[in-house]
Enzyme design. Structure first.
Site, PDB file in Angstrom:
ATOM      1  N   GLY A  86       0.807  -1.214   0.000  1.00 22.25           N
ATOM      2  CA  GLY A  86       0.000   0.000   0.000  1.00 22.25           C
ATOM      3  C   GLY A  86       0.840   1.264   0.000  1.00 22.25           C
ATOM      4  CB  SER A  87       0.325   4.493   1.723  1.00 21.84           C
ATOM      5  OG  SER A  87      -0.855   4.862   1.053  1.00 21.84           O
ATOM      6  CB  SER A  88       4.726   0.925   3.002  1.00 18.86           C
ATOM      7  OG  SER A  88       4.033   0.879   4.233  1.00 18.86           O
ATOM      8  CE  LYS A  90       0.924   8.176  -0.705  1.00 23.52           C
ATOM      9  NZ  LYS A  90       0.078   6.978  -0.603  1.00 23.52           N
TER      10      LYS A  90
END
Length: 552
Positions: A86-88, A90
């Protein structure tokens, strides 16, 4: 799976793989593995679960799997099980942009429209740097896609998301004036990487980061049909004892989409600790907190967030997508990192990771873990009733303070919530310590302050309100937004107003005051013409503000 489904046969949990180190404050042999296992007791050989990696400067101290990667076939999770983080993800997108800036291919101060002319006038208002620091004011494209009628099972592409963002006519706020987490900035950053480099984000990161670091299982997923060896299926709870598959067919990179396992993430941890492949200046930039235009500091760097836990500096980023959950966390001064990847939507990876840190760094913290700290009593004379009520900040920004069955207070804002505790006669704080609320002596103004946002937000108390039948009837009808290409219908029924959008279930909405409605996680402001007739509904939520639906 339904509650009536036969239980899967029990499988032994994977035992830890440990490497004892000769130096450092934390060694593999010193980790109390029984206490670590206890953190994951809820994940059994019959449920989805998590993989855990604990590292010291990239050396694996502990690698463990809990629960099942595939409920259909009873496949156990191991440290080599691949998850969507997921957003890890980024942090890797930010690194790609920084590498291109170092190559002279772009400048972080470039206006985004320079590289993405589809955004036209809107893209001339904010920079790449502001996108990466979440200060650009962009509406969140994930939410816009859902408003447009897409659910996670739909097949959507980067072109779909880019067209939707290009159609937006407004921002949530003036760029640089506030911090507000938005997936849109990192998706657009991935599009810039592709335009500038001539490669997909995955190809760029494979060549410059993943392969040089030996992260052989790590990739950016942009095709939901591709077979990924050893990947866990993601699940959400479905009934008291069952689970349902919770996967996404969206194919946008940048804000998420990295798939990896905890052994590969050990190699990333090693590079962050002692760079050998990547320019140390770039890694330092990622871990440097940003600032607003007026110089006010924020806790977010470039793809990573900086804060502290129990008195120790920490660098971290969580992730959630479909039923996947993740957390990548480092304690630089203790030279310790950990990664947690899960395929259970109910897994709170921030809390789980902190509990693991409590065990691994036992004796090195400066204060007591919240889970063990004695609950502090409310100050003498504290009256919770003075806080209870409904408050409005900016138009459409609604905050509720409610008394729970236990008697404790809790806050709700834009679909999220937090339990509260008193730290003064007119001051309350979330149990996490992230949010603080201060009530004015007259009880009419409540000021909210977050430790990840330097700007206090004032809220005004709203009096009780009951909409009349004529008012509700005047609002009913069809409303269309050209910015998302979707129509919503507002209907009046016996139990009040309901809102129906494309592909969505009906949502109950209620009037908070004249011309202000509230739904689950959002509010609607009513706009009227000179004669007082409603002509539009303006949608506001935590990550999307000012989205107008015009009455047909």
């Amino acid at each position: 799976m339904p509650a009536s489904t036969p239980r899967l046969r029990a499988l032994p949990l994977l035992m830890a793989t440990s490497l004892a180190l000769a130096t450092g404050t934390t060694r593999a042999a010193e980790i109390d593995t029984a206490k670590v296992d206890a953190v994951f007791a809820a994940f059994t050989p019959q449920t989805p679960g998590c993989a855990l990696g604990v590292y010291r400067e990239g050396q694996v101290l502990l690698a463990r799997g809990y629960g099942l990667a595939d409920l259909n076939h009873g496949v156990a999770i191991t440290p080599e099980t691949v998850f969507d983080i997921g957003s890890s993800s980024k942090q890797f997108t930010a690194l790609a942009v920084l590498m291109l800036a170092k190559d002279g291919k772009l400048n972080l101060q470039d206006k985004v429209s320079k590289h993405l002319p589809e955004l036209q006038a809107l893209g001339q208002r904010f920079t790449i740097d502001q996108m990466l620091h979440h200060t650009a004011g962009l509406r969140d494209y994930n939410e816009l896609m859902e408003i447009a009628g897409h659910d996670l099972g739909d097949v959507t592409s980067s072109d779909d998301a880019l067209r939707l963002l290009a159609a937006q006519q407004g921002l949530n706020f003036e760029p640089g004036t506030r911090f507000s987490y938005s997936n849109s900035g990192y998706f657009l950053a991935a599009m810039i990487v592709e335009r500038v480099s001539g490669q997909s984000l995955d190809a760029f990161l494979q060549a410059r980061v993943f392969k040089p670091l030996g992260m052989t299982a790590t990739h950016v997923r942009t095709d939901h049909t591709v077979v990924v060896p050893h990947r866990a299926t993601a699940y959400r709870p479905n009934g008291p004892e069952g689970f349902a598959i919770d996967m996404s067919n969206w194919n946008q990179p940048g804000d998420g989409a990295v798939q990896t396992h905890v052994r590969d993430l050990a190699r990333w941890d090693a590079e962050l600790a002692h760079p050998k492949v990547i320019d140390p200046a770039l890694l330092k930039a990622m871990q440097t907190p940003g600032k607003l235009a007026d110089g006010s500091p924020i806790s977010y760097g470039l793809g990573l967030s900086m804060d502290s836990y129990r008195g120790l500096p920490r660098v971290q980023h969580g992730g959630a997508w479909g039923g996947y959950r993740a957390m990548v966390m480092r304690f630089p001064e203790q030279r310790l990192g950990l990664a947690l990847t899960c395929n259970a939507a109910q897994a709170s990876t921030p809390a789980l990771a902190q509990r693991v840190a409590d065990v691994v760094l036992a004796g090195q913290f400066k204060d007591t873990p919240a889970a063990q700290a004695a609950p502090s009593a409310a100050p003498a004379g504290f009256d919770p009733a003075v806080f209870v009520g409904l408050y409005e900040g900016e138009p459409g920004d609604i905050l509720r303070i409610e008394k729970q069955a236990s008697g404790a207070l809790a806050m709700r804002r834009a679909g999220g919530g937090a339990a509260l505790r008193a730290i003064g006669l007119r001051r309350m704080q979330s149990h996490s310590g992230i949010t603080q609320l201060d009530l004015a002596d007259d009880g009419k103004t409540l000021t909210l302050t977050r430790n990840d946002d330097p700007k206090p937000v004032p809220f005004k108390r709203l009096p009780d309100y009951q909409a009349g039948a004529a008012e509700q009837a005047s609002l009913t009808g069809r409303y269309y937004s050209a910015e998302v290409g979707a129509e919503w219908t507002l209907s009046s029924k016996k139990d009040g107003l309901t809102l129906k959008g494309p592909g969505a279930q009906e949502a109950q909405v209620s009037a908070l005051k004249a011309d202000l409605l509230e739904g689950p996680g959002f509010s609607l402001r009513v706009e009227r013409d000179a004669k007082g007739a409603p002509v539009a509904l303006v949608y506001d939520s935590a990550r999307t503000r000012g989205l107008k639906f015009v009455k047909r």
